[in-house]
Write a protein that holds these residues in place. Structure first.
Motif, PDB file in Angstrom:
ATOM      1  N   VAL A  20       0.841  -1.207   0.000  1.00 41.33           N
ATOM      2  CA  VAL A  20       0.000   0.000   0.000  1.00 41.33           C
ATOM      3  C   VAL A  20       0.876   1.259   0.000  1.00 41.33           C
ATOM      4  CG1 VAL A  20      -1.612   1.387   1.361  1.00 41.33           C
ATOM      5  CG2 VAL A  20      -2.013  -1.054   1.049  1.00 41.33           C
ATOM      6  N   ILE A  21       1.880   1.269   0.871  1.00 40.65           N
ATOM      7  CA  ILE A  21       2.775   2.438   0.941  1.00 40.65           C
ATOM      8  C   ILE A  21       3.516   2.620  -0.379  1.00 40.65           C
ATOM      9  CG2 ILE A  21       4.858   3.365   2.030  1.00 40.65           C
ATOM     10  CD1 ILE A  21       3.934   2.057   4.637  1.00 40.65           C
ATOM     11  N   LEU A  22       3.968   1.508  -0.952  1.00 37.88           N
ATOM     12  CA  LEU A  22       4.688   1.577  -2.228  1.00 37.88           C
ATOM     13  C   LEU A  22       3.789   2.128  -3.340  1.00 37.88           C
ATOM     14  CD1 LEU A  22       7.349   0.928  -3.660  1.00 37.88           C
ATOM     15  CD2 LEU A  22       6.458  -1.368  -4.132  1.00 37.88           C
ATOM     16  N   VAL A  23       2.551   1.636  -3.383  1.00 36.01           N
ATOM     17  CA  VAL A  23       1.602   2.090  -4.412  1.00 36.01           C
ATOM     18  C   VAL A  23       1.271   3.570  -4.216  1.00 36.01           C
ATOM     19  CG1 VAL A  23      -0.765   1.867  -5.283  1.00 36.01           C
ATOM     20  CG2 VAL A  23       0.603  -0.185  -4.839  1.00 36.01           C
ATOM     21  N   ILE A  24       1.018   3.946  -2.956  1.00 37.81           N
ATOM     22  CA  ILE A  24       0.691   5.353  -2.668  1.00 37.81           C
ATOM     23  C   ILE A  24       1.860   6.268  -3.040  1.00 37.81           C
ATOM     24  CG2 ILE A  24       0.235   7.014  -0.815  1.00 37.81           C
ATOM     25  CD1 ILE A  24      -1.395   4.847   0.591  1.00 37.81           C
ATOM     26  N   THR A  25       3.083   5.837  -2.697  1.00 37.91           N
ATOM     27  CA  THR A  25       4.271   6.643  -3.015  1.00 37.91           C
ATOM     28  C   THR A  25       4.413   6.853  -4.520  1.00 37.91           C
ATOM     29  OG1 THR A  25       5.430   5.789  -1.059  1.00 37.91           O
ATOM     30  CG2 THR A  25       6.775   6.796  -2.788  1.00 37.91           C
ATOM     31  N   LEU A  26       4.292   5.764  -5.272  1.00 38.83           N
ATOM     32  CA  LEU A  26       4.418   5.859  -6.726  1.00 38.83           C
ATOM     33  C   LEU A  26       3.282   6.681  -7.333  1.00 38.83           C
ATOM     34  CD1 LEU A  26       5.531   2.207  -7.619  1.00 38.83           C
ATOM     35  CD2 LEU A  26       6.942   4.269  -7.525  1.00 38.83           C
ATOM     36  N   LEU A  27       2.075   6.522  -6.769  1.00 40.43           N
ATOM     37  CA  LEU A  27       0.919   7.268  -7.269  1.00 40.43           C
ATOM     38  C   LEU A  27       1.099   8.763  -7.031  1.00 40.43           C
ATOM     39  CD1 LEU A  27      -1.888   6.942  -8.566  1.00 40.43           C
ATOM     40  CD2 LEU A  27      -2.856   6.852  -6.264  1.00 40.43           C
ATOM     41  N   VAL A  28       1.534   9.115  -5.813  1.00 40.27           N
ATOM     42  CA  VAL A  28       1.778  10.536  -5.491  1.00 40.27           C
ATOM     43  C   VAL A  28       2.881  11.089  -6.377  1.00 40.27           C
ATOM     44  CG1 VAL A  28       2.603  12.126  -3.710  1.00 40.27           C
ATOM     45  CG2 VAL A  28       0.964  10.339  -3.118  1.00 40.27           C
ATOM     46  N   TYR A  29       3.922  10.292  -6.598  1.00 47.16           N
ATOM     47  CA  TYR A  29       5.048  10.707  -7.447  1.00 47.16           C
ATOM     48  C   TYR A  29       4.588  11.000  -8.874  1.00 47.16           C
ATOM     49  CZ  TYR A  29       9.410  10.292 -10.090  1.00 47.16           C
ATOM     50  OH  TYR A  29      10.462  10.520 -10.951  1.00 47.16           O
ATOM     51  N   VAL A  30       3.814  10.079  -9.447  1.00 43.85           N
ATOM     52  CA  VAL A  30       3.356  10.233 -10.835  1.00 43.85           C
ATOM     53  C   VAL A  30       2.374  11.391 -10.970  1.00 43.85           C
ATOM     54  CG1 VAL A  30       2.049   9.140 -12.698  1.00 43.85           C
ATOM     55  CG2 VAL A  30       3.739   7.812 -11.433  1.00 43.85           C
ATOM     56  N   VAL A  31       1.392  11.456 -10.054  1.00 42.88           N
ATOM     57  CA  VAL A  31       0.374  12.517 -10.120  1.00 42.88           C
ATOM     58  C   VAL A  31       1.014  13.889  -9.918  1.00 42.88           C
ATOM     59  CG1 VAL A  31      -1.668  13.489  -8.989  1.00 42.88           C
ATOM     60  CG2 VAL A  31      -1.524  11.031  -9.407  1.00 42.88           C
ATOM     61  N   PHE A  32       1.918  13.977  -8.948  1.00 41.41           N
ATOM     62  CA  PHE A  32       2.590  15.247  -8.689  1.00 41.41           C
ATOM     63  C   PHE A  32       3.355  15.732  -9.919  1.00 41.41           C
ATOM     64  CE2 PHE A  32       6.626  17.308  -7.540  1.00 41.41           C
ATOM     65  CZ  PHE A  32       6.144  18.461  -6.940  1.00 41.41           C
ATOM     66  N   ASN A  33       4.128  14.845 -10.538  1.00 42.52           N
ATOM     67  CA  ASN A  33       4.928  15.230 -11.709  1.00 42.52           C
ATOM     68  C   ASN A  33       4.058  15.605 -12.895  1.00 42.52           C
ATOM     69  OD1 ASN A  33       8.032  14.890 -11.467  1.00 42.52           O
ATOM     70  ND2 ASN A  33       7.209  13.186 -10.302  1.00 42.52           N
ATOM     71  N   LYS A  34       2.957  14.882 -13.097  1.00 45.14           N
ATOM     72  CA  LYS A  34       2.063  15.209 -14.215  1.00 45.14           C
ATOM     73  C   LYS A  34       1.405  16.567 -14.019  1.00 45.14           C
ATOM     74  CE  LYS A  34       0.866  10.690 -16.127  1.00 45.14           C
ATOM     75  NZ  LYS A  34      -0.223   9.747 -16.455  1.00 45.14           N
ATOM     76  N   LEU A  35       0.925  16.833 -12.792  1.00 43.02           N
ATOM     77  CA  LEU A  35       0.260  18.107 -12.518  1.00 43.02           C
ATOM     78  C   LEU A  35       1.232  19.285 -12.642  1.00 43.02           C
ATOM     79  CD1 LEU A  35      -2.038  17.158  -9.479  1.00 43.02           C
ATOM     80  CD2 LEU A  35      -2.735  17.611 -11.848  1.00 43.02           C
ATOM     81  N   VAL A  36       2.425  19.111 -12.076  1.00 42.51           N
ATOM     82  CA  VAL A  36       3.403  20.197 -12.125  1.00 42.51           C
ATOM     83  C   VAL A  36       3.874  20.440 -13.561  1.00 42.51           C
ATOM     84  CG1 VAL A  36       5.685  20.957 -11.376  1.00 42.51           C
ATOM     85  CG2 VAL A  36       4.158  19.844  -9.756  1.00 42.51           C
ATOM     86  N   LYS A  41       3.961  23.891 -18.376  1.00 45.87           N
ATOM     87  CA  LYS A  41       3.701  24.091 -19.812  1.00 45.87           C
ATOM     88  C   LYS A  41       2.626  25.146 -20.038  1.00 45.87           C
ATOM     89  CE  LYS A  41       5.014  19.446 -21.342  1.00 45.87           C
ATOM     90  NZ  LYS A  41       4.533  18.173 -21.933  1.00 45.87           N
ATOM     91  N   LYS A  42       1.632  25.169 -19.152  1.00 44.66           N
ATOM     92  CA  LYS A  42       0.532  26.127 -19.293  1.00 44.66           C
ATOM     93  C   LYS A  42       1.001  27.557 -19.096  1.00 44.66           C
ATOM     94  CE  LYS A  42      -4.063  27.200 -17.444  1.00 44.66           C
ATOM     95  NZ  LYS A  42      -5.090  26.820 -16.441  1.00 44.66           N
ATOM     96  N   HIS A  43       1.905  27.767 -18.118  1.00 39.73           N
ATOM     97  CA  HIS A  43       2.356  29.121 -17.799  1.00 39.73           C
ATOM     98  C   HIS A  43       3.678  29.493 -18.468  1.00 39.73           C
ATOM     99  CE1 HIS A  43      -0.410  28.119 -14.447  1.00 39.73           C
ATOM    100  NE2 HIS A  43      -0.691  29.395 -14.487  1.00 39.73           N
ATOM    101  N   MET A  44       4.227  28.576 -19.304  1.00 46.84           N
ATOM    102  CA  MET A  44       5.520  28.820 -19.931  1.00 46.84           C
ATOM    103  C   MET A  44       5.503  30.064 -20.820  1.00 46.84           C
ATOM    104  SD  MET A  44       8.593  27.315 -20.023  1.00 46.84           S
ATOM    105  CE  MET A  44       8.540  25.533 -19.964  1.00 46.84           C
ATOM    106  N   ILE A  45       4.359  30.355 -21.433  1.00 47.88           N
ATOM    107  CA  ILE A  45       4.280  31.491 -22.358  1.00 47.88           C
ATOM    108  C   ILE A  45       4.322  32.833 -21.630  1.00 47.88           C
ATOM    109  CG2 ILE A  45       3.077  30.209 -24.169  1.00 47.88           C
ATOM    110  CD1 ILE A  45       0.465  31.339 -23.124  1.00 47.88           C
ATOM    111  N   SER A  46       4.047  32.814 -20.326  1.00 49.27           N
ATOM    112  CA  SER A  46       4.053  34.058 -19.556  1.00 49.27           C
ATOM    113  C   SER A  46       5.485  34.493 -19.277  1.00 49.27           C
ATOM    114  CB  SER A  46       3.300  33.868 -18.236  1.00 49.27           C
ATOM    115  OG  SER A  46       3.404  35.014 -17.423  1.00 49.27           O
ATOM    116  N   GLU A  47       5.793  35.757 -19.534  1.00 48.25           N
ATOM    117  CA  GLU A  47       7.153  36.278 -19.328  1.00 48.25           C
ATOM    118  C   GLU A  47       7.514  36.358 -17.844  1.00 48.25           C
ATOM    119  OE1 GLU A  47       7.544  39.979 -21.301  1.00 48.25           O
ATOM    120  OE2 GLU A  47       7.294  39.156 -23.324  1.00 48.25           O
ATOM    121  N   ASP A  48       6.514  36.528 -16.979  1.00 45.25           N
ATOM    122  CA  ASP A  48       6.784  36.664 -15.543  1.00 45.25           C
ATOM    123  C   ASP A  48       6.987  35.311 -14.863  1.00 45.25           C
ATOM    124  OD1 ASP A  48       6.473  39.395 -15.796  1.00 45.25           O
ATOM    125  OD2 ASP A  48       4.311  39.310 -15.427  1.00 45.25           O
ATOM    126  N   PHE A  49       6.657  34.221 -15.544  1.00 49.17           N
ATOM    127  CA  PHE A  49       6.749  32.897 -14.938  1.00 49.17           C
ATOM    128  C   PHE A  49       8.178  32.371 -15.017  1.00 49.17           C
ATOM    129  CE2 PHE A  49       6.359  28.212 -15.360  1.00 49.17           C
ATOM    130  CZ  PHE A  49       5.850  27.942 -14.095  1.00 49.17           C
TER     131      PHE A  49
END
Length: 285
Positions: A20-36, A41-49
């Motif tokens: 369970v801990i292993l699955v949760i860790t990998l899930l948090v890792y994947v979801v975090f990286n995808k969201l970030v 990419k969404k804010h890359m076009i902004s000069e202030d970002f």
């Protein structure tokens, strides 16, 4: 290792917790990286970002997530907990050994942190280092990724990047000066050649007026053109032109070389090339 497997086989609840801990860790890792990554990419076009800090922080947090998950698994299993405690007891010696064995890795990580803090270059900057030119695509904990103009990726360790002289076309401001040089013959009308070059430069859509208000009032030349050399077979004229960024400057320079050459041909301005006269003598005895 065998004892560790035996413990997991005997204690099914412990095995379930580890999974369970292993699955949760990998899930948090994947979801975090995808969201970030999506947010960057969404804010890359902004000069202030600042994408550089965001990407580097993403990598550090990703490593931290994996370490936290691993720590939970270690301290849940008695045998591993005992090993971990023993390791921590001798941490001083182990750290010294690991530090000596991984000096280059640590050097790259520290250099990466310093690069992100001092910002000699950022993501999407056009840089030149060690005769390599391209756009900074990524800055990881260990290396910098540069995409060259042939769409190839060059991976350079951060420790190398921090000790090299870097030419950054986007540092401080993007506006860029492009030299446009043309050779004309000694018999050519230099004033007419300059007028043709200036006309082609001013009407180019990517050309911008770089003069400040004071210089405009002092009637400074919008596109100065100078004779920079008197060579063996040609007179070289150089024009100083400005564009909004290095990419536009490169395109403008290529276009101007072509259009100026065409106008020179129409107006009879000769662009010379070197040639040799061979004198053959037939000596008769």
């Amino acid at each position: 290792m065998d004892n560790f497997i035996d413990i997991l086989k005997k204690d099914t609840s412990l095995l379930a917790h580890v999974i369970v801990i292993l699955v949760i860790t990998l899930l948090v890792y994947v979801v975090f990286n995808k969201l970030v990554s999506k947010g960057i990419k969404k804010h890359m076009i902004s000069e202030d970002f600042d994408a550089t800090n965001s990407r580097f922080l993403q990598q550090m947090v990703s490593v931290l997530i994996l370490l936290i998950g691993l720590s939970f698994i270690i301290f849940m299993i008695p045998n591993l907990k005992h090993i971990a405690t023993t390791i921590l007891a001798g941490a001083g010696v182990i750290v010294a050994v690991i530090g000596f064995a991984s000096q280059q890795v640590l050097s790259n990580i520290i250099s990466g942190i310093m690069i992100v803090i001092t910002k000699p270059y950022r993501l999407k900057d056009r840089i030149s280092v060690r005769a390599i030119e391209g756009v900074v695509e990524d800055i990881t904990l260990r290396h910098t990724v540069i995409k060259n103009y042939e769409n190839k990726r060059i991976i350079i360790p951060n420790s190398v990047m921090s000790s090299e002289v870097i030419v950054n076309a986007n540092f401080a401001e993007d506006i860029c000066c492009e030299w446009v040089e043309m050779n004309v013959s000694y018999t050519a009308d230099i004033k007419k050649a300059k007028a043709i070059m200036k006309d082609e430069i001013i009407k180019h859509p990517l050309f911008i007026d770089h003069r400040i208000s004071l210089n405009k009032k002092n009637t400074d030349d919008i596109a100065p053109i100078r004779v920079i050399s008197v060579g063996e077979f040609a007179i070289t004229l150089r024009a100083w032109t400005w564009a909004a960024n290095p990419g536009d400057a490169f395109l403008m320079g290529c276009d101007l070389l072509e259009s100026i050459k065409e106008q020179f041909d129409k107006e009879g301005i000769e662009i010379p090339y070197p040639y040799s006269n061979v004198v053959w003598k037939n000596n008769r005895e």
